[in-house]
Design a protein around this motif. Structure first.
Motif, mmCIF file in Angstrom:
data_model
loop_
_atom_site.group_PDB
_atom_site.id
_atom_site.type_symbol
_atom_site.label_atom_id
_atom_site.label_comp_id
_atom_site.label_asym_id
_atom_site.label_seq_id
_atom_site.Cartn_x
_atom_site.Cartn_y
_atom_site.Cartn_z
ATOM 1 N N ALA A 98 -12.720 22.091 -2.914
ATOM 2 C CA ALA A 98 -13.617 20.966 -3.098
ATOM 3 C C ALA A 98 -13.480 20.016 -1.916
ATOM 4 C CB ALA A 98 -13.293 20.248 -4.394
ATOM 5 N N ALA A 99 -14.618 19.478 -1.487
ATOM 6 C CA ALA A 99 -14.602 18.561 -0.346
ATOM 7 C C ALA A 99 -14.024 17.224 -0.770
ATOM 8 C CB ALA A 99 -16.024 18.387 0.181
ATOM 9 N N GLU A 100 -13.232 16.652 0.088
ATOM 10 C CA GLU A 100 -12.631 15.355 -0.201
ATOM 11 C C GLU A 100 -13.643 14.243 0.053
ATOM 12 O OE1 GLU A 100 -9.235 15.322 2.307
ATOM 13 O OE2 GLU A 100 -7.957 16.343 0.844
ATOM 14 N N ILE A 101 -13.604 13.224 -0.783
ATOM 15 C CA ILE A 101 -14.547 12.118 -0.701
ATOM 16 C C ILE A 101 -13.952 11.007 0.154
ATOM 17 C CG2 ILE A 101 -15.824 10.399 -2.038
ATOM 18 C CD1 ILE A 101 -15.753 12.345 -4.384
ATOM 19 N N GLU A 102 -14.779 10.514 1.062
ATOM 20 C CA GLU A 102 -14.354 9.406 1.914
ATOM 21 C C GLU A 102 -14.798 8.096 1.268
ATOM 22 O OE1 GLU A 102 -14.573 9.565 6.404
ATOM 23 O OE2 GLU A 102 -16.108 8.039 6.004
ATOM 24 N N SER A 103 -13.887 7.135 1.196
ATOM 25 C CA SER A 103 -14.192 5.840 0.578
ATOM 26 C C SER A 103 -13.630 4.724 1.435
ATOM 27 C CB SER A 103 -13.610 5.757 -0.837
ATOM 28 O OG SER A 103 -12.203 5.866 -0.803
ATOM 29 N N VAL A 104 -14.276 3.555 1.320
ATOM 30 C CA VAL A 104 -13.843 2.367 2.063
ATOM 31 C C VAL A 104 -13.043 1.484 1.123
ATOM 32 C CG1 VAL A 104 -14.611 0.359 3.356
ATOM 33 C CG2 VAL A 104 -15.878 2.511 3.538
ATOM 34 N N SER A 105 -11.803 1.221 1.466
ATOM 35 C CA SER A 105 -10.917 0.425 0.615
ATOM 36 C C SER A 105 -10.929 -1.054 0.963
ATOM 37 C CB SER A 105 -9.478 0.953 0.707
ATOM 38 O OG SER A 105 -9.417 2.306 0.309
ATOM 39 N N LEU A 106 -11.227 -1.400 2.218
ATOM 40 C CA LEU A 106 -11.189 -2.813 2.627
ATOM 41 C C LEU A 106 -12.116 -3.011 3.816
ATOM 42 C CD1 LEU A 106 -9.780 -5.665 2.374
ATOM 43 C CD2 LEU A 106 -8.184 -4.847 4.123
ATOM 44 N N VAL A 107 -12.792 -4.175 3.825
ATOM 45 C CA VAL A 107 -13.632 -4.569 4.958
ATOM 46 C C VAL A 107 -13.315 -6.019 5.301
ATOM 47 C CG1 VAL A 107 -15.973 -4.919 5.810
ATOM 48 C CG2 VAL A 107 -15.475 -2.966 4.323
ATOM 49 N N VAL A 108 -12.966 -6.267 6.576
ATOM 50 C CA VAL A 108 -12.755 -7.625 7.095
ATOM 51 C C VAL A 108 -13.821 -7.872 8.151
ATOM 52 C CG1 VAL A 108 -11.148 -9.211 8.209
ATOM 53 C CG2 VAL A 108 -10.291 -7.452 6.628
ATOM 54 N N ARG A 109 -14.573 -8.944 7.986
ATOM 55 C CA ARG A 109 -15.763 -9.140 8.818
ATOM 56 C C ARG A 109 -15.430 -9.351 10.295
ATOM 57 N NH1 ARG A 109 -20.431 -12.598 6.130
ATOM 58 N NH2 ARG A 109 -21.451 -11.439 7.793
ATOM 59 N N GLU A 110 -14.317 -10.011 10.590
ATOM 60 C CA GLU A 110 -14.007 -10.233 11.999
ATOM 61 C C GLU A 110 -12.508 -10.313 12.217
ATOM 62 O OE1 GLU A 110 -16.351 -12.811 14.992
ATOM 63 O OE2 GLU A 110 -14.623 -14.066 14.454
ATOM 64 N N MET A 161 -9.400 -9.598 23.756
ATOM 65 C CA MET A 161 -10.173 -8.637 24.524
ATOM 66 C C MET A 161 -11.389 -8.106 23.757
ATOM 67 S SD MET A 161 -7.780 -5.198 24.310
ATOM 68 C CE MET A 161 -9.079 -4.208 25.026
ATOM 69 N N TRP A 162 -11.377 -8.259 22.441
ATOM 70 C CA TRP A 162 -12.502 -7.728 21.648
ATOM 71 C C TRP A 162 -12.517 -8.416 20.288
ATOM 72 C CZ3 TRP A 162 -13.045 -4.896 17.063
ATOM 73 C CH2 TRP A 162 -14.288 -4.255 16.873
ATOM 74 N N ARG A 163 -13.729 -8.571 19.736
ATOM 75 C CA ARG A 163 -13.908 -9.095 18.372
ATOM 76 C C ARG A 163 -14.840 -8.146 17.613
ATOM 77 N NH1 ARG A 163 -12.763 -14.718 17.570
ATOM 78 N NH2 ARG A 163 -12.146 -15.744 19.530
ATOM 79 N N GLY A 164 -14.540 -7.941 16.370
ATOM 80 C CA GLY A 164 -15.400 -7.067 15.579
ATOM 81 C C GLY A 164 -14.895 -6.896 14.147
ATOM 82 N N ARG A 165 -15.467 -5.915 13.457
ATOM 83 C CA ARG A 165 -15.174 -5.655 12.038
ATOM 84 C C ARG A 165 -14.055 -4.642 11.905
ATOM 85 N NH1 ARG A 165 -20.145 -4.871 10.416
ATOM 86 N NH2 ARG A 165 -20.180 -2.638 10.899
ATOM 87 N N LEU A 166 -13.226 -4.820 10.870
ATOM 88 C CA LEU A 166 -12.141 -3.878 10.564
ATOM 89 C C LEU A 166 -12.405 -3.259 9.200
ATOM 90 C CD1 LEU A 166 -8.357 -4.193 11.107
ATOM 91 C CD2 LEU A 166 -9.171 -3.799 8.787
ATOM 92 N N LYS A 167 -12.274 -1.951 9.126
ATOM 93 C CA LYS A 167 -12.416 -1.228 7.861
ATOM 94 C C LYS A 167 -11.209 -0.321 7.650
ATOM 95 C CE LYS A 167 -16.271 0.960 8.347
ATOM 96 N NZ LYS A 167 -17.487 1.763 8.008
ATOM 97 N N ILE A 168 -10.820 -0.176 6.395
ATOM 98 C CA ILE A 168 -9.797 0.805 6.019
ATOM 99 C C ILE A 168 -10.503 1.888 5.213
ATOM 100 C CG2 ILE A 168 -7.718 1.242 4.670
ATOM 101 C CD1 ILE A 168 -6.731 -1.489 5.368
ATOM 102 N N ASN A 207 -2.377 -5.572 4.448
ATOM 103 C CA ASN A 207 -1.054 -4.968 4.271
ATOM 104 C C ASN A 207 -0.922 -4.307 2.894
ATOM 105 O OD1 ASN A 207 1.553 -4.342 5.067
ATOM 106 N ND2 ASN A 207 2.421 -6.266 4.355
ATOM 107 N N VAL A 208 -1.434 -4.976 1.851
ATOM 108 C CA VAL A 208 -1.303 -4.446 0.487
ATOM 109 C C VAL A 208 -2.152 -3.195 0.295
ATOM 110 C CG1 VAL A 208 -1.810 -4.954 -1.933
ATOM 111 C CG2 VAL A 208 -0.649 -6.655 -0.526
ATOM 112 N N HIS A 243 -2.191 2.467 -1.253
ATOM 113 C CA HIS A 243 -2.738 3.809 -1.092
ATOM 114 C C HIS A 243 -1.625 4.860 -1.106
ATOM 115 C CE1 HIS A 243 -5.059 7.162 0.485
ATOM 116 N NE2 HIS A 243 -4.142 7.302 1.444
ATOM 117 N N PHE A 244 -0.600 4.634 -0.344
ATOM 118 C CA PHE A 244 0.473 5.637 -0.262
ATOM 119 C C PHE A 244 1.358 5.631 -1.496
ATOM 120 C CE2 PHE A 244 -0.565 5.060 4.292
ATOM 121 C CZ PHE A 244 -0.891 6.364 4.576
#
Length: 268
Positions: free
Chosen positions: A1-13, A39-46, A119-120, A125-126
């Motif tokens: 079975a294919a594993e499902i990809e999910s987004v656990s956290l989104v930080v806008r900047e 050096m860079w600004r942007g969005r972070l996703k886990i 951090n949490v 997850h693990f």
């Protein structure tokens, strides 16, 4: 079975910094990065997929991926993500290019709550993956693969017949009101005590009075008066012993005559 990809956290900047070489074995310090010049600004996703986790730095406008930090397991997480010594809002992450080369970059969050969630999310997850690995695969309690072809089993199922079924409970009867001792219950359609006998009301022992004789008048205070014909039918009293007072005896003397001559009336 294919594993499902999910987004656990989104930080806008978040802010990304070049990391200076580690000065000692104690760790990194955010003050050495020049925090006013990211050096860079942007969005972070886990993003999680199965047991693997990846930190993705992505452009807010175009969605282009700037860098990724893949983490294979809990042991790898201790190397891939490291907090700095002088602040709780900054971390050092290990980014990996498609060619397999890796480098260390510093990231900083604007709020402490965002760095806490970052951090949490990684730790939880693990922890879930480790708990699932310790429990092992699901094994049913009753394994039926050991039965031979044609082998049968008997199962006893308790069947409740209709006779043993519990009958529905009847509705509760309305309570019966009883009259106090010594008082007769009121008759329907009339107020209580309206036609009650006076003797019954004054009887302290509750015994009902004797029934009146046949033809006797009922002592009812609300009954109409007896007609005049009933009074005329009553027997006349005998006044023979008292004599006739309609006329006095004329003349003669006697012990019963008045000495003064009182108009002809007999004197007693």
């Amino acid at each position: 079975a294919a594993e499902i990809e999910s987004v656990s956290l989104v930080v806008r900047e978040v802010c990304v910094y070049r990391v200076a070489a580690r000065g000692s074995n104690r760790g990194f310090r955010a003050d050495d990065w020049g925090l006013d010049k990211p050096m860079w600004r942007g969005r972070l996703k886990i993003v999680t997929k199965g047991s693997a986790l990846s930190i993705v730095l992505q452009d807010n406008n175009t969605g282009e991926i700037f860098a990724q930090c893949p983490i294979a397991n809990e042991k790898d997480a201790a190397i891939a993500v490291e907090p700095v010594l002088d602040s709780s809002r900054y971390f050092v992450i290990r980014v990996v290019a498609e060619t397999g080369q890796h480098a260390f970059l510093g990231i900083g969050f604007q709020e402490r709550s965002e760095s806490f969630d970052f951090n949490v999310t990684i730790q939880d997850h693990f922890k879930r993956e480790k708990k699932g690995a310790d429990q092992g695969p699901y094994v049913p309690k009753h394994e039926l693969s050991g039965f031979k072809e044609g082998q049968t089993i008997h199962i006893n199922i308790k069947k409740k017949d209709k006779a043993g079924a519990a009958a529905p409970s009847a509705p509760a009867a309305a309570p019966v009101l009883q009259a106090p001792a010594g008082l007769l219950p009121p008759t329907l359609g009339a107020p209580a005590g309206l036609f009650a006998s006076p003797a019954a009301a004054s009887n302290p022992f509750g015994a009902a009075p004797a029934a009146p004789a046949a033809g006797a008048a009922f002592n009812n205070p609300f009954a109409p008066a007896a007609p005049a014909a009933a009074a005329a039918a009553a027997p006349a009293q005998d006044f023979a012993d008292w004599g006739d007072f309609s006329a006095a005896p004329s003349g003669g003397s006697g012990s019963g005559s008045s000495s003064g001559g009182g108009g002809g009336w007999v004197k007693f």
